[in-house]
Design an enzyme around this catalytic site. Structure first.
Site, short mmCIF file in Angstrom:
data_model
loop_
_atom_site.label_atom_id
_atom_site.label_comp_id
_atom_site.label_asym_id
_atom_site.label_seq_id
_atom_site.Cartn_x
_atom_site.Cartn_y
_atom_site.Cartn_z
N ASN A 126 0.80 -1.23 0.00
CA ASN A 126 0.00 0.00 0.00
C ASN A 126 0.84 1.28 0.00
O ASN A 126 0.41 2.30 -0.53
CB ASN A 126 -0.99 -0.01 1.17
CG ASN A 126 -0.30 -0.15 2.51
OD1 ASN A 126 0.72 -0.82 2.65
ND2 ASN A 126 -0.86 0.49 3.53
N GLY A 135 2.48 -5.19 8.06
CA GLY A 135 1.47 -5.98 7.37
C GLY A 135 0.32 -6.32 8.28
O GLY A 135 0.05 -5.62 9.27
N PRO A 169 9.83 -6.46 -0.46
CA PRO A 169 8.60 -5.71 -0.70
C PRO A 169 7.57 -6.61 -1.35
O PRO A 169 7.91 -7.69 -1.85
CB PRO A 169 9.05 -4.61 -1.66
CG PRO A 169 10.20 -5.23 -2.42
CD PRO A 169 10.88 -6.15 -1.44
N ASP A 170 6.32 -6.19 -1.32
CA ASP A 170 5.31 -6.93 -2.07
C ASP A 170 5.69 -6.90 -3.56
O ASP A 170 6.11 -5.87 -4.08
CB ASP A 170 3.94 -6.28 -1.87
CG ASP A 170 2.82 -7.11 -2.47
OD1 ASP A 170 2.23 -7.92 -1.74
OD2 ASP A 170 2.55 -6.94 -3.68
N GLU A 188 4.59 -3.42 12.69
CA GLU A 188 3.47 -2.48 12.57
C GLU A 188 2.37 -3.21 11.84
O GLU A 188 2.53 -3.61 10.68
CB GLU A 188 3.85 -1.21 11.82
CG GLU A 188 2.75 -0.17 11.91
CD GLU A 188 2.73 0.80 10.76
OE1 GLU A 188 1.73 0.79 10.01
OE2 GLU A 188 3.70 1.56 10.61
N LEU A 189 1.22 -3.39 12.52
CA LEU A 189 0.19 -4.30 12.02
C LEU A 189 -1.12 -3.54 11.75
O LEU A 189 -1.09 -2.37 11.43
CB LEU A 189 0.00 -5.44 13.02
CG LEU A 189 1.31 -6.16 13.41
CD1 LEU A 189 1.06 -7.24 14.45
CD2 LEU A 189 2.01 -6.74 12.18
#
Length: 534
Positions: free
Chosen positions: A175, A249, A199-200, A271-272
């Site tokens: 994102n 994620g 990374p994605d 960080e979720l």
């Protein structure tokens, strides 16, 4: 990629010509693709969310490729770690300038990879530049040797040394493909580590571009490696070979990373997810609040872990707020243009569109009132969904407690601050929150009652996030550890205590009897207390 020129709720015609630009220079794509390690698991072709068309073919790594990337990173890290912290700074200061100078290039990349509006892509550009510069300015001071009181006044001299952990795995989602990888990798590198990033795959070009730019600015090659692939294939090796894991994620995936790291006694920072609340008090400036909540809910089509999905409005201003807010939402402009005309862009993945549709349709079936939006817009592109405002959300609806991660917000009427706080805290998440009020001291007192790692007053998320000197992260199921602030850099180091003994050994002067030495130490301790040395 011409958009429907017919005006429609939550849409408007495109500026002529801006949407027909070719998606990215092929020479640039070839350079960036070559920076991705591996290929042992084949290749994958990413697509443009605006159209569904192919964008770039990228190599996928297998476990062996990951191990090789870590080995290259370790070789590069040895020399890097030997540099004094002040001597690592220069490439990052130059990177700041290059990002701003070549922002149009990365803005195009981010838009083609994510589908977000250009003004939301620019937030990433600003964050990558400003956050990097802040970290570079602060790093030498944070990493400097720090003196501490010794075991014996004058006779023991003690200091703390910050050692880099080694090689850090930085795992980031799709994102915010520029902001998140840069925000986690840069402090790790400044602390003397190397980085292996995953990374994605859909949004890997932004990370690869960052590496190219940072190496152009003077970062030694090999310090920042990239591997691409599915978590089932390379997730384990990314934990196994790392000395620390920084993960951003979902809560479910973060918990799995934490379990695997715990079994190997490795540090993690996570960080979720979030189901972030906004509290609108009775004295809020409604013009300011409507504009701010709109941005806080629908930036990046709501695909932002710190965006607002729940808004609790005091009953005294509820009707006026809702009327203005719905009008503002209905006037938003959706678009796929590579300029600053769109208020909101596309979702990034088909699965995200399906999740949004599932939440809204489930709520509809259970009696929710849709005040604005509530439908996909295939006429604009395959992954567009209108900004959606819901009223009457109840606990049996999935949208009530589950993170939607899309352009959907629920409005709730509350009697007072106490009821707002009770509902705002009634969640397993605790990432971000906001308070809207003219009474800032009162807003701060209310903010301190909210169970969230960051709370913004009269802003949705940016005021806290972009305050780089302060920590940012989640409470409860929203994460562990913090980015930004001192902790955002020091998490990538090990604190080492080094103490030297002078004049007299800790066991006492040679020949002194034990009872005599005990009496001396007792007197020294009492004196130290009286003089406030201890």
């Amino acid at each position: 990629m011409a958009l429907d020129p017919t005006p429609h709720a939550a849409s408007a015609p495109s500026d002529p010509g801006t949407s027909a630009r070719e998606p990215l220079d092929r020479a640039l794509l070839d350079r960036l693709r070559a920076k991705a390690a591996g290929g042992g698991a084949g290749t994958v072709t990413t697509t443009v969310p605006f159209t569904g068309e192919p964008l770039v073919e990228l190599p996928l790594a297998d476990a062996g490729d990951v191990a090789a990337a870590f080995e290259r990173a370790r070789r590069a890290q040895r020399a890097w770690a030997r540099l004094a912290p002040r001597d690592r700074v220069a490439p990052f200061v130059r990177f700041h300038d290059l990002v701003l100078r070549r922002q149009h290039e990365i803005l195009d990349i981010v838009q083609w990879e994510t589908g977000k509006a250009r003004k939301h892509a620019f937030e990433e550009v600003y964050d990558a530049a400003a956050g990097t510069l802040f970290s570079a300015r602060r790093a030498p001071g944070l990493l400097a040797r720090r003196r501490h009181p010794g075991a014996l006044p004058l006779a023991t001299r003690t200091y703390e040394f910050r050692r880099p952990k080694g090689v850090v795995s930085v795992i980031t989602p799709w994102n915010y493909p520029l902001s998140l990888p840069v925000g986690d990798a840069v402090p790790a590198l400044l602390a003397g580590n190397a980085v292996v990033a995953k990374p994605d795959t859909q949004t890997a070009l932004a990370t690869l571009w960052s590496i190219e730019l940072l190496e152009e600015a003077g970062l030694p090659e090999g310090l920042w490696q990239v591997v691409l692939g599915e978590p089932a294939e390379i997730g384990g090796p990314l934990v196994e070979h790392a000395d620390h894991i920084a993960f951003t994620g979902s809560t479910r995936s973060g918990a799995q990373v934490a379990r695997e790291a715990a079994g190997r006694l490795k540090g993690v920072s996570l960080e979720l997810g979030g189901k972030n609340p906004a509290v609108v008090r009775s004295d809020a400036d409604l013009d300011w609040t409507v504009e701010g909540v709109l941005r806080g809910c629908f930036t990046n089509a709501g695909q932002l872990c710190i965006s607002m999905e729940r808004v609790y409005v005091h009953e005294g201003v509820y009707d006026a707020f809702v009327s203005r807010f719905v009008r503002a939402v209905e006037s938003m402009r959706l678009g796929a243009d590579l300029d600053f005309t769109a208020d909101m862009g596309s979702l990034t993945y088909q699965r995200q569109l399906e999740a949004v549709e599932r939440h809204v349709e489930d709520a509809r079936a259970k009696g929710v009132r849709v005040l604005a939006g509530g439908r996909a817009r295939p006429d604009l592109g395959p992954l567009f969904y209108e900004p959606t405002v819901l009223e009457g959300v109840t606990e049996e609806m999935a949208v009530c407690a589950e993170e939607t991660f899309g352009p959907v917000v629920a409005l709730y009427r509350v009697r007072d601050d106490d009821e707002a706080v009770e509902h705002a805290n009634a969640t397993g998440y605790g990432l971000n929150a906001s308070v809207w009020t003219r009474d800032v001291p009162g807003g701060r007192r209310l903010a301190e009652r909210l169970e969230a790692g960051t709370v913004n007053i009269n802003d949705g998320y940016g005021a806290a996030f972009a305050s780089y000197g302060a920590p940012m992260g989640g409470m409860k199921r929203s994460g562990l550890g913090r980015r930004h602030g001192a902790e955002g850099l020091l998490r990538y180091t090990e604190a080492q205590t080094i103490a030297s003994q002078h004049y007299v050994p800790l066991s006492g002067p040679p020949g002194m009897r034990g009872d005599t030495y005990a009496a001396v130490l007792t007197a020294v301790q009492r004196l130290a207390k009286r003089l406030r040395i201890r």
